[in-house]
Motif scaffolding. Sequence first.
Motif, PDB file in Angstrom:
ATOM      1  N   GLN A  54      -4.548  26.048 -22.586  1.00  0.00           N
ATOM      2  CA  GLN A  54      -5.929  26.307 -22.981  1.00  0.00           C
ATOM      3  C   GLN A  54      -6.674  27.079 -21.890  1.00  0.00           C
ATOM      4  N   TYR A  55      -6.374  26.742 -20.645  1.00  0.00           N
ATOM      5  CA  TYR A  55      -7.006  27.455 -19.530  1.00  0.00           C
ATOM      6  C   TYR A  55      -6.621  28.931 -19.524  1.00  0.00           C
ATOM      7  N   PHE A  56      -5.332  29.226 -19.620  1.00  0.00           N
ATOM      8  CA  PHE A  56      -4.873  30.610 -19.563  1.00  0.00           C
ATOM      9  C   PHE A  56      -5.219  31.395 -20.826  1.00  0.00           C
ATOM     10  N   ALA A  57      -5.482  30.706 -21.926  1.00  0.00           N
ATOM     11  CA  ALA A  57      -5.812  31.393 -23.180  1.00  0.00           C
ATOM     12  C   ALA A  57      -7.313  31.596 -23.363  1.00  0.00           C
ATOM     13  N   ASN A  58      -8.120  31.000 -22.494  1.00  0.00           N
ATOM     14  CA  ASN A  58      -9.572  31.058 -22.639  1.00  0.00           C
ATOM     15  C   ASN A  58     -10.116  32.247 -21.851  1.00  0.00           C
ATOM     16  N   SER A  59     -10.773  33.188 -22.525  1.00  0.00           N
ATOM     17  CA  SER A  59     -11.270  34.400 -21.866  1.00  0.00           C
ATOM     18  C   SER A  59     -12.366  34.098 -20.847  1.00  0.00           C
ATOM     19  N   ALA A  60     -13.189  33.084 -21.122  1.00  0.00           N
ATOM     20  CA  ALA A  60     -14.259  32.739 -20.183  1.00  0.00           C
ATOM     21  C   ALA A  60     -13.677  32.195 -18.873  1.00  0.00           C
ATOM     22  N   TRP A  61     -12.659  31.336 -18.980  1.00  0.00           N
ATOM     23  CA  TRP A  61     -12.020  30.815 -17.778  1.00  0.00           C
ATOM     24  C   TRP A  61     -11.328  31.929 -17.013  1.00  0.00           C
ATOM     25  N   MET A  62     -10.697  32.848 -17.718  1.00  0.00           N
ATOM     26  CA  MET A  62     -10.010  33.951 -17.060  1.00  0.00           C
ATOM     27  C   MET A  62     -10.988  34.880 -16.352  1.00  0.00           C
ATOM     28  N   GLN A  63     -12.144  35.110 -16.965  1.00  0.00           N
ATOM     29  CA  GLN A  63     -13.164  35.931 -16.323  1.00  0.00           C
ATOM     30  C   GLN A  63     -13.650  35.276 -15.034  1.00  0.00           C
ATOM     31  N   ALA A  64     -13.878  33.972 -15.076  1.00  0.00           N
ATOM     32  CA  ALA A  64     -14.305  33.251 -13.883  1.00  0.00           C
ATOM     33  C   ALA A  64     -13.221  33.288 -12.808  1.00  0.00           C
ATOM     34  N   THR A  65     -11.966  33.204 -13.231  1.00  0.00           N
ATOM     35  CA  THR A  65     -10.854  33.271 -12.271  1.00  0.00           C
ATOM     36  C   THR A  65     -10.791  34.641 -11.614  1.00  0.00           C
ATOM     37  N   ARG A  66     -10.995  35.704 -12.400  1.00  0.00           N
ATOM     38  CA  ARG A  66     -10.993  37.062 -11.830  1.00  0.00           C
ATOM     39  C   ARG A  66     -12.123  37.229 -10.829  1.00  0.00           C
ATOM     40  N   VAL A  67     -13.287  36.693 -11.145  1.00  0.00           N
ATOM     41  CA  VAL A  67     -14.417  36.774 -10.219  1.00  0.00           C
ATOM     42  C   VAL A  67     -14.084  36.042  -8.925  1.00  0.00           C
ATOM     43  N   THR A  68     -13.518  34.854  -9.032  1.00  0.00           N
ATOM     44  CA  THR A  68     -13.181  34.062  -7.851  1.00  0.00           C
ATOM     45  C   THR A  68     -12.177  34.788  -6.967  1.00  0.00           C
ATOM     46  N   LEU A  69     -11.120  35.308  -7.555  1.00  0.00           N
ATOM     47  CA  LEU A  69     -10.096  35.993  -6.773  1.00  0.00           C
ATOM     48  C   LEU A  69     -10.623  37.286  -6.161  1.00  0.00           C
ATOM     49  N   THR A  70     -11.454  38.009  -6.918  1.00  0.00           N
ATOM     50  CA  THR A  70     -12.042  39.245  -6.387  1.00  0.00           C
ATOM     51  C   THR A  70     -12.943  38.956  -5.199  1.00  0.00           C
ATOM     52  N   VAL A  71     -13.790  37.949  -5.342  1.00  0.00           N
ATOM     53  CA  VAL A  71     -14.698  37.571  -4.255  1.00  0.00           C
ATOM     54  C   VAL A  71     -13.901  37.119  -3.029  1.00  0.00           C
TER      55      VAL A  71
END
Length: 261
Positions: A54-71
């Motif tokens: 569910q985590y990997f399939a959720n676009s909102a969670w993935m967007q937050a993960t991309r923000v975290t890794l980018t930061v």
Amino acid sequence: MMRASPTRIALYAISALVLVYLILPVLIIAPISFSSARFLTFPPPSFSLRWYQQYFANSAWMQATRVTLTVALLTVVIATPLGVAAAYAISQSKLRIMRIIHMALLLPLVVPIIITAVGIFFVYAKVGLVATMSGLVLANVMLGLPYVVISVLAGLQSFDPAQEMVARSLGMNRLRSFFAVTLPQIKSSVIAGGIFAFISAMDETIVALFISGGQFQPLTKRMFTALRDEIDPTIAAISTLMTAASFMLVLLASARQKRSG
């Protein structure tokens, strides 16, 4: 065969209790992340990977993960050279003002994080950096810089500055001699400082609650919001992944420090 003294046994027992106390949350959260139950339940009735899916399939969670890794990555890219330069200047200078600069660089570790977060928010509100990627990066650079400074200063203390002086006496300027002689010998400390800056940016929550928003919400803030609205084992799955990532990075940093020592 030597028998352990009562004092040594008591010391081992106390150390074991402290260790169990520190890792107990992980020992509870990790099994919950594999639970098949709809809500947080311990012990889990049965095991499933549905919350990781569910985590990997959720676009909102993935967007937050991309923000975290980018930061986190941008924080390392900016904080590491700044921290190395600051640590080198502090170690080389005998001026009293350098002690003040050293103390100022370590303030984010001393000042309560909630006070720092409020101060950053009011500054950002005036300059328009609230809910922006650049604002998140700059805040995390400030929070991660002390880790780089401390780590590099520790590496410089075990380095013989006479080696750099020899290189400079042979015609190298200070910058070239630093990169040719000093940096290769303290690179483990530099890498360790960058790793800790990355972990700091990845795990930061309080500042993110104040200054992030919109599409630039890191994983920690989204987790906090999710806990407030609805509690399900997806939070436990994300927490387990973040804990595992932080643990592996700390092991890597410790290995680099031992190798440099």
